[in-house]
Design a protein around this motif. Structure first.
Motif, PDB file in Angstrom:
ATOM      1  N   GLU A  10     -30.219  54.934 -73.101  1.00 37.96           N
ATOM      2  CA  GLU A  10     -31.556  55.098 -72.528  1.00 37.96           C
ATOM      3  C   GLU A  10     -32.480  55.711 -73.579  1.00 37.96           C
ATOM      4  OE1 GLU A  10     -30.465  57.558 -69.204  1.00 37.96           O
ATOM      5  OE2 GLU A  10     -30.142  55.820 -67.908  1.00 37.96           O
ATOM      6  N   ALA A  60     -38.671  46.570 -66.926  1.00 39.19           N
ATOM      7  CA  ALA A  60     -38.988  46.562 -65.494  1.00 39.19           C
ATOM      8  C   ALA A  60     -38.150  45.531 -64.749  1.00 39.19           C
ATOM      9  CB  ALA A  60     -40.474  46.277 -65.299  1.00 39.19           C
ATOM     10  N   ALA A 108     -34.706  46.817 -64.342  1.00 38.78           N
ATOM     11  CA  ALA A 108     -34.652  47.837 -63.293  1.00 38.78           C
ATOM     12  C   ALA A 108     -34.730  47.212 -61.904  1.00 38.78           C
ATOM     13  CB  ALA A 108     -35.797  48.834 -63.483  1.00 38.78           C
ATOM     14  N   ARG A 117     -37.054  46.835 -53.188  1.00 38.46           N
ATOM     15  CA  ARG A 117     -37.095  47.507 -54.478  1.00 38.46           C
ATOM     16  C   ARG A 117     -38.501  47.411 -55.074  1.00 38.46           C
ATOM     17  NH1 ARG A 117     -33.566  43.580 -54.368  1.00 38.46           N
ATOM     18  NH2 ARG A 117     -34.073  42.595 -56.367  1.00 38.46           N
ATOM     19  N   VAL A 124     -40.729  48.502 -58.656  1.00 44.20           N
ATOM     20  CA  VAL A 124     -40.714  49.005 -60.027  1.00 44.20           C
ATOM     21  C   VAL A 124     -42.159  49.202 -60.476  1.00 44.20           C
ATOM     22  CG1 VAL A 124     -39.944  48.633 -62.391  1.00 44.20           C
ATOM     23  CG2 VAL A 124     -38.598  47.706 -60.497  1.00 44.20           C
ATOM     24  N   THR A 179     -44.764  49.980 -63.460  1.00 43.69           N
ATOM     25  CA  THR A 179     -44.925  49.965 -64.919  1.00 43.69           C
ATOM     26  C   THR A 179     -46.318  50.400 -65.350  1.00 43.69           C
ATOM     27  OG1 THR A 179     -45.693  47.676 -65.106  1.00 43.69           O
ATOM     28  CG2 THR A 179     -43.316  48.031 -65.031  1.00 43.69           C
ATOM     29  N   SER A 192     -36.105  51.555 -52.741  1.00 42.61           N
ATOM     30  CA  SER A 192     -35.663  52.017 -54.054  1.00 42.61           C
ATOM     31  C   SER A 192     -36.850  51.876 -54.997  1.00 42.61           C
ATOM     32  CB  SER A 192     -34.483  51.187 -54.562  1.00 42.61           C
ATOM     33  OG  SER A 192     -33.366  51.320 -53.717  1.00 42.61           O
ATOM     34  N   VAL A 193     -37.324  52.987 -55.543  1.00 40.39           N
ATOM     35  CA  VAL A 193     -38.493  52.977 -56.417  1.00 40.39           C
ATOM     36  C   VAL A 193     -38.088  53.446 -57.801  1.00 40.39           C
ATOM     37  CG1 VAL A 193     -40.826  53.862 -56.784  1.00 40.39           C
ATOM     38  CG2 VAL A 193     -40.010  53.439 -54.458  1.00 40.39           C
ATOM     39  N   ARG A 194     -38.421  52.632 -58.799  1.00 42.17           N
ATOM     40  CA  ARG A 194     -38.150  52.966 -60.197  1.00 42.17           C
ATOM     41  C   ARG A 194     -39.460  52.957 -60.967  1.00 42.17           C
ATOM     42  NH1 ARG A 194     -33.236  51.687 -62.589  1.00 42.17           N
ATOM     43  NH2 ARG A 194     -34.303  52.443 -64.473  1.00 42.17           N
ATOM     44  N   SER A 195     -39.515  53.706 -62.051  1.00 41.33           N
ATOM     45  CA  SER A 195     -40.671  53.671 -62.945  1.00 41.33           C
ATOM     46  C   SER A 195     -40.201  53.339 -64.350  1.00 41.33           C
ATOM     47  CB  SER A 195     -41.410  55.007 -62.929  1.00 41.33           C
ATOM     48  OG  SER A 195     -40.564  56.044 -63.397  1.00 41.33           O
ATOM     49  N   VAL A 196     -41.129  52.794 -65.146  1.00 43.22           N
ATOM     50  CA  VAL A 196     -40.824  52.404 -66.522  1.00 43.22           C
ATOM     51  C   VAL A 196     -41.903  52.966 -67.432  1.00 43.22           C
ATOM     52  CG1 VAL A 196     -40.712  50.458 -68.123  1.00 43.22           C
ATOM     53  CG2 VAL A 196     -39.573  50.305 -65.900  1.00 43.22           C
TER      54      VAL A 196
END
Length: 346
Positions: free
Chosen positions: A109, A163, A166, A258, A260, A262, A283-287
């Motif tokens: 990472e 992204a 992810a 989900r 994502v 960015t 489900s929340v992701r950030s980039v």
């Protein structure tokens, strides 16, 4: 016997917010582990505009600085310990100067490096210049016939690849891309390769939405049309960074879906409703930036023709016309797509 004049290299230096000058000096020599790249093209993005206007978080910029984190060029010289076969190769390179030894780097990472933030074009001299010094370990050599204008967009393509990784799209899923600027159109191209059942672009600009359809979206809708699609999508990839788009993206996702993020949001952006987040089990992701794995995927997709960044370029300027170029970025003109600086055409 007269001696030939030393080669001159130009660089666009932002001394402080709102002030820049074009400098001329000796061509830089690469140190151990470095290469010197002759810059062919460098993209200008909103992060560069924020740097120039003084709106970038002080922890993520160091003045005076030569901006330019989106670029492509040709290796011109190699320092001690670098494979001389790289000289003459077309290339791009990662922007983050990750340490490679901290826990997060060792997990792969590299965009989460704990060794301190350092990035080409923000804290280290960037590509708004004739030449750029970069660690050879960060290079991604390109095919000999690669279009270096298009390759200058591989940095945002790597962010998009991060992204997509992810978001983990699966064939047949319903996918939405919020925002149809540079990141959004690159996301549409990469996501189209995952065989979605539906791929909807959300953007208020008709020209951008129509371009998204050209690049593989099944249709586009404006923000009002998106409200009618709430709770529909398995995966939502947000690329706009506008004040309402993080919260709106969560409302587009189905229960258990989900999201994502960015986009680079500014203070005052609409927050995500924690009640909706909890009840919908999203489900929340950030980039932020891109790890090495995403760079590898972006370069591979470019080589295979899965993404075509060249079509996103609308304006090109020499270094001497930086003021005109930076003024276009963020000016909300629908006719403006990606803006490039072309040191090799000055």
């Amino acid at each position: 016997m007269s001696r030939a004049p030393a080669p001159v290299s130009r660089a666009l230096v932002v001394e402080r917010p709102g002030e820049h000058r074009l400098t001329r000096g000796a061509t830089p020599e690469p140190g151990p582990g470095e290469v010197r790249v002759r810059v062919a093209a460098a993209g200008i993005c909103m992060s560069d505009r924020e740097l120039y206007d003084g709106r970038r978080d002080p922890g993520y910029v160091r003045y005076p600085v030569v901006p330019g984190h989106e670029w492509a060029g040709t290796v011109e010289a190699a320092g001690e310990g670098v494979d001389p076969a790289l000289v003459g190769r077309k290339t791009v390179a990662e922007g983050f100067r990750a340490c490679g030894t901290c826990e997060r780097c060792r997990h792969g990472e590299t965009s989460l490096c704990g060794g301190g933030y350092a990035e080409t074009g923000f804290t280290e001299p960037g590509a708004f210049a004739d030449h750029l010094l970069v660690p050879a370990r960060l290079l991604y050599p390109l095919d000999d016939d690669a279009d270096l204008r298009a390759a200058a967009l591989l940095e945002p393509a790597a962010v998009v690849a991060a992204a997509v990784r992810a978001g983990a799209p699966r064939p047949g899923e319903r996918i939405a891309v919020v925002g149809a600027g540079t990141l959004g159109l690159l996301a549409v191209q990469l996501l189209a390769a995952s065989s979605p059942g539906e791929l909807v672009a959300v953007d208020p600009r008709a020209s951008s939405g129509e371009r998204a359809v050209e690049y593989g979206a099944t249709r586009w809708v404006g923000p009002s049309g998106a409200e009618e699609l709430g709770g529909r999508f398995d995966l939502v990839v947000e690329t706009a960074g506008a004040p309402p788009t993080a919260a709106a993206s969560c409302r587009l996702a189905r229960r258990g879906g989900r999201v994502v993020l960015t986009g680079m949001f500014t203070p005052g952006a609409e927050g995500i409703d924690p009640v909706h987040l909890s009840l919908s089990q999203l489900s929340v992701r950030s980039v932020f930036g891109a790890p090495s794995s995403a760079w590898s995927e972006a370069v591979r997709a470019f080589g295979l023709g899965l993404i075509d960044p060249a079509g996103l370029i609308t304006h090109e300027f020499p270094l001497e016309e930086f003021a005109e170029a930076i003024a276009l970025v963020g000016a909300a003109d629908e006719a403006t797509g990606k803006v490039l600086l072309r040191p090799d055409k000055s």
